[in-house]
Design an enzyme around this catalytic site. Structure first.
Site, short mmCIF file in Angstrom:
data_model
loop_
_atom_site.label_atom_id
_atom_site.label_comp_id
_atom_site.label_asym_id
_atom_site.label_seq_id
_atom_site.Cartn_x
_atom_site.Cartn_y
_atom_site.Cartn_z
N ILE A 1 -58.05 74.56 15.46
CA ILE A 1 -58.98 73.58 14.89
C ILE A 1 -58.84 72.24 15.62
O ILE A 1 -59.84 71.60 15.98
CB ILE A 1 -58.76 73.42 13.37
N ASP B 1 -48.41 67.78 20.68
CA ASP B 1 -48.23 69.16 20.21
C ASP B 1 -46.93 69.68 20.82
O ASP B 1 -46.59 69.33 21.96
CB ASP B 1 -49.42 70.01 20.70
N ILE C 1 -43.06 67.02 15.74
CA ILE C 1 -43.10 66.02 14.66
C ILE C 1 -41.83 66.04 13.81
O ILE C 1 -41.59 65.11 13.04
CB ILE C 1 -44.36 66.14 13.76
N PHE D 1 -53.00 67.95 12.38
CA PHE D 1 -53.20 69.39 12.24
C PHE D 1 -51.89 70.17 12.36
O PHE D 1 -51.86 71.37 12.11
CB PHE D 1 -54.13 69.91 13.35
N TYR E 1 -46.69 78.03 1.63
CA TYR E 1 -47.62 77.33 2.53
C TYR E 1 -48.49 76.34 1.74
O TYR E 1 -48.54 75.14 2.06
CB TYR E 1 -48.49 78.35 3.29
N LYS F 1 -48.55 71.96 1.58
CA LYS F 1 -49.74 71.12 1.79
C LYS F 1 -49.97 70.22 0.56
O LYS F 1 -50.36 69.06 0.70
CB LYS F 1 -50.96 72.00 2.05
N ILE G 1 -58.82 97.05 5.99
CA ILE G 1 -59.42 96.33 4.85
C ILE G 1 -58.36 96.28 3.77
O ILE G 1 -57.97 97.31 3.22
CB ILE G 1 -60.68 97.05 4.34
N GLY H 1 -50.71 88.41 -2.61
CA GLY H 1 -51.02 86.98 -2.67
C GLY H 1 -52.46 86.61 -2.36
O GLY H 1 -52.79 85.43 -2.34
N1 LIG Z 1 -57.25 78.19 10.25
C1 LIG Z 1 -57.59 78.06 8.96
O1 LIG Z 1 -58.41 78.84 8.42
C2 LIG Z 1 -57.03 76.93 8.14
C3 LIG Z 1 -57.44 76.82 6.80
C4 LIG Z 1 -56.92 75.77 6.03
C5 LIG Z 1 -56.07 74.84 6.59
N2 LIG Z 1 -55.68 74.96 7.89
C6 LIG Z 1 -54.77 73.95 8.45
O2 LIG Z 1 -55.36 73.38 9.61
C7 LIG Z 1 -54.38 73.02 10.58
C8 LIG Z 1 -54.72 73.65 11.91
O3 LIG Z 1 -54.82 75.05 11.75
P1 LIG Z 1 -55.05 76.00 13.02
O4 LIG Z 1 -55.62 77.26 12.53
O5 LIG Z 1 -55.73 75.21 14.09
O6 LIG Z 1 -53.54 76.26 13.43
P2 LIG Z 1 -52.86 76.32 14.87
O7 LIG Z 1 -51.54 76.96 14.71
O8 LIG Z 1 -53.82 76.89 15.86
O9 LIG Z 1 -52.66 74.79 15.23
C9 LIG Z 1 -51.54 74.03 14.81
C10 LIG Z 1 -50.99 73.31 16.02
O10 LIG Z 1 -49.87 72.52 15.61
C11 LIG Z 1 -48.82 72.68 16.55
N3 LIG Z 1 -47.56 72.44 15.82
C12 LIG Z 1 -47.03 73.16 14.80
N4 LIG Z 1 -45.87 72.61 14.41
C13 LIG Z 1 -45.66 71.51 15.16
C14 LIG Z 1 -44.65 70.51 15.24
N5 LIG Z 1 -43.57 70.57 14.46
N6 LIG Z 1 -44.77 69.52 16.15
C15 LIG Z 1 -45.84 69.46 16.96
N7 LIG Z 1 -46.83 70.36 16.97
C16 LIG Z 1 -46.74 71.38 16.07
C17 LIG Z 1 -48.95 74.11 17.07
O11 LIG Z 1 -48.37 74.29 18.34
C18 LIG Z 1 -50.49 74.26 17.12
O12 LIG Z 1 -51.02 73.86 18.36
C19 LIG Z 1 -53.04 73.48 9.98
O13 LIG Z 1 -52.43 72.34 9.41
C20 LIG Z 1 -53.44 74.49 8.92
O14 LIG Z 1 -52.51 74.52 7.89
C21 LIG Z 1 -56.15 75.97 8.68
O1 LIG Z 2 -56.67 92.42 8.85
C1 LIG Z 2 -57.15 91.85 7.87
C2 LIG Z 2 -57.05 90.45 7.69
C3 LIG Z 2 -57.58 89.89 6.53
N1 LIG Z 2 -58.19 90.67 5.61
C4 LIG Z 2 -58.78 90.07 4.40
O2 LIG Z 2 -59.75 89.13 4.82
C5 LIG Z 2 -59.79 88.01 3.93
C6 LIG Z 2 -59.59 86.75 4.74
O3 LIG Z 2 -58.24 86.75 5.21
P1 LIG Z 2 -57.71 85.69 6.31
O4 LIG Z 2 -58.68 85.61 7.43
O5 LIG Z 2 -56.31 86.06 6.62
O6 LIG Z 2 -57.79 84.30 5.55
P2 LIG Z 2 -57.17 83.84 4.15
O7 LIG Z 2 -56.02 84.67 3.76
O8 LIG Z 2 -58.32 83.79 3.18
O9 LIG Z 2 -56.62 82.41 4.47
C7 LIG Z 2 -57.32 81.40 5.24
O10 LIG Z 2 -58.17 80.68 4.40
C8 LIG Z 2 -57.51 79.98 3.33
C9 LIG Z 2 -58.51 79.21 2.54
O11 LIG Z 2 -59.53 80.01 2.02
C10 LIG Z 2 -56.51 79.00 3.92
O12 LIG Z 2 -55.81 78.45 2.86
C11 LIG Z 2 -55.55 79.69 4.87
O13 LIG Z 2 -54.79 78.71 5.51
C12 LIG Z 2 -56.33 80.47 5.91
O14 LIG Z 2 -55.44 81.21 6.71
C13 LIG Z 2 -58.68 88.25 2.90
O15 LIG Z 2 -59.27 88.82 1.77
C14 LIG Z 2 -57.77 89.30 3.56
O16 LIG Z 2 -57.16 90.17 2.65
C15 LIG Z 2 -58.31 92.04 5.78
O17 LIG Z 2 -58.85 92.75 4.94
N2 LIG Z 2 -57.78 92.59 6.91
#
Ligand SMILES: NC(=O)c1ccc[n+]([C@@H]2O[C@H](COP(=O)([O-])OP(=O)(O)OC[C@H]3O[C@@H](n4cnc5c(N)ncnc54)[C@H](O)[C@@H]3O)[C@@H](O)[C@H]2O)c1
Ligand SMILES: O=c1ccn([C@@H]2O[C@H](COP(=O)(O)OP(=O)(O)O[C@H]3O[C@H](CO)[C@@H](O)[C@H](O)[C@H]3O)[C@@H](O)[C@H]2O)c(=O)[nH]1
Length: 324
Positions: free
Chosen positions: A12, A31, A51, A72, A140, A144, A206, A283
């Site tokens: 992101i 990073d 960090i 992030f 997790y 947050k 699934i 979960g």
């Molecule tokens: N991907 C999602 O669906 C999702 C949903 C909700 C919230 N988030 C939050 O959004 C943020 C970004 O998610 P993402 O999917 O891009 O994850 P990501 O793992 O791709 O990005 C996180 C980045 O932070 C860096 N990082 C981790 N720990 C660090 C540290 N101690 N010092 C410096 N850098 C560090 C990692 O190297 C990575 O580049 C996260 O905080 C995550 O919790 C993501």
């Molecule tokens: O191989 C897979 C992977 C996932 N799922 C399902 O697909 C859905 C989405 O799963 P996933 O893509 O892993 O996302 P979430 O578990 O919903 O979690 C994401 O979305 C959340 C908010 O909705 C955030 O809190 C988390 O950080 C982020 O990882 C869920 O029902 C999973 O059970 C499958 O069935 N098969």
């Protein structure tokens, strides 16, 4: 304005960095590359630092003129957090505390924070609005929520201004096709489905078909990563204009089932995509759908990618280029 983007080499973060640069902001990415990719921020000023290392953070702040921070950097795999909570508290909470202290010491008072729908736990009402009670069901989400509480107290005590964005399921990739979602291990549904389409994985599992949903599989609210980027920039503009510290949900407001995602991916890719039904993953709430009315009303945010086909198509473009 000079923006420090912590975790900017991740999925992101790297998309937000692109959008910030397009809008004319100066960006410095910090990073530790534990999960990020230097190639995702090619040509962007970069410092490799962790960090959780207070001194390293202090150096970054003293050597650079920073006006605001986007944060992030975190660990975010729910299952891993269940077995290694200490790792998550250290990285996500202690790391953020270090960052907030460095900001305070260096008089930087604007922060945009990546929060998550996981702070709500099992929802009592759908769609979920920001006032919904918070009760994380995994470490997790708890880390947050702990950060959000810390932000509130730093706001009261030191005037730190923040916008905390509770993302639902981030998905998709930049239209350019040269940055996208590249986690290792990958746990998210859409990239795993697309890797199956490419033959990188033999099948998509699934997780559970006995949920109280129309087709028995979980419903999620998928939001395009560039719509998240827009919200970050609007949050920053709000704080710069004297806006209050606040929390916003970010989702499209539509729930798609696991089966619907796989079916849409079949349509987008033209590939059969082998799927097998397995047990539930522990979960997982049955339904997570956001109300994003608050950010629409207060900041005028509107998602540009409301259509799930469009979101999956953008991710497919990037996956074809990188995993073929
Ligand atoms: N991907 C999602 O669906 C999702 C949903 C909700 C919230 N988030 C939050 O959004 C943020 C970004 O998610 P993402 O999917 O891009 O994850 P990501 O793992 O791709 O990005 C996180 C980045 O932070 C860096 N990082 C981790 N720990 C660090 C540290 N101690 N010092 C410096 N850098 C560090 C990692 O190297 C990575 O580049 C996260 O905080 C995550 O919790 C993501
Ligand atoms: O191989 C897979 C992977 C996932 N799922 C399902 O697909 C859905 C989405 O799963 P996933 O893509 O892993 O996302 P979430 O578990 O919903 O979690 C994401 O979305 C959340 C908010 O909705 C955030 O809190 C988390 O950080 C982020 O990882 C869920 O029902 C999973 O059970 C499958 O069935 N098969």
């Amino acid at each position: 304005m000079n923006i420090l983007v912590c975790g900017g080499a991740g999925y992101i973060g790297s998309h937000v960095v692109r959008q910030l640069q397009k809008k004319g902001y100066e960006v410095l990415v910090l990073d530790n590359l534990i999960n990020g990719h230097l190639s995702a921020v090619d040509g962007v000023p970069f410092v490799k630092a962790d960090i959780t290392d207070k001194q390293a953070l202090q150096e970054v702040f003293s050597r650079n003129s920073i006006d605001a921070v986007m944060h992030f950097a975190a660990f975010s795999i729910v299952g891993e957090s269940m077995s290694k909570p200490g790792l998550y508290y250290r990285n996500n909470v202690l790391g953020t505390l270090n960052l907030l202290e460095a900001m305070r010491e260096n008089k930087v008072s604007k922060l945009i924070f990546s929060s998550t729908a996981a702070v709500y736990g099992e929802p009592e009402e759908i769609p979920i609005c920001e006032e919904h009670r918070t009760k994380p069901t995994n470490p997790y989400g708890a880390t947050k929520l702990a950060v959000e509480e810390m932000l509130n107290w730093f706001n009261h005590a030191y005037g730190l201004n923040y916008v905390s964005l509770r993302y639902f399921n981030a998905a998709g990739a930049d239209e350019s096709g040269d940055i996208g979602e590249d986690h290792n291990p990958e746990t998210h549904l859409i990239p795993l489905v697309l890797k199956t389409a490419l033959g990188v994985l033999p099948e998509i599992k699934i997780f559970g078909t006995d949920y109280p949903t129309p087709d028995g599989t979980c419903l999620r609210d998928y939001i395009h990563v560039n719509d998240l980027a827009d919200a970050h920039i609007m949050g920053l503009q709000s704080l710069s204009g004297g806006g209050q510290s606040t929390i916003f949900n970010l989702g499209n407001g539509n729930g798609f089932s696991v089966k619907e995602i796989i079916e849409t991916a079949r349509k987008v890719t033209g590939k059969p995509i082998q799927a097998v039904e397995t047990d539930r993953r522990t979960g997982d709430p049955a339904v997570l759908v956001a109300s994003s009315e608050k950010i629409k009303q207060e900041l005028g945010w509107q998602p540009r990618y409301g259509d799930i086909e469009q979101i999956i198509s953008s991710a497919w473009r990037w996956h074809q280029r990188n995993f073929n």
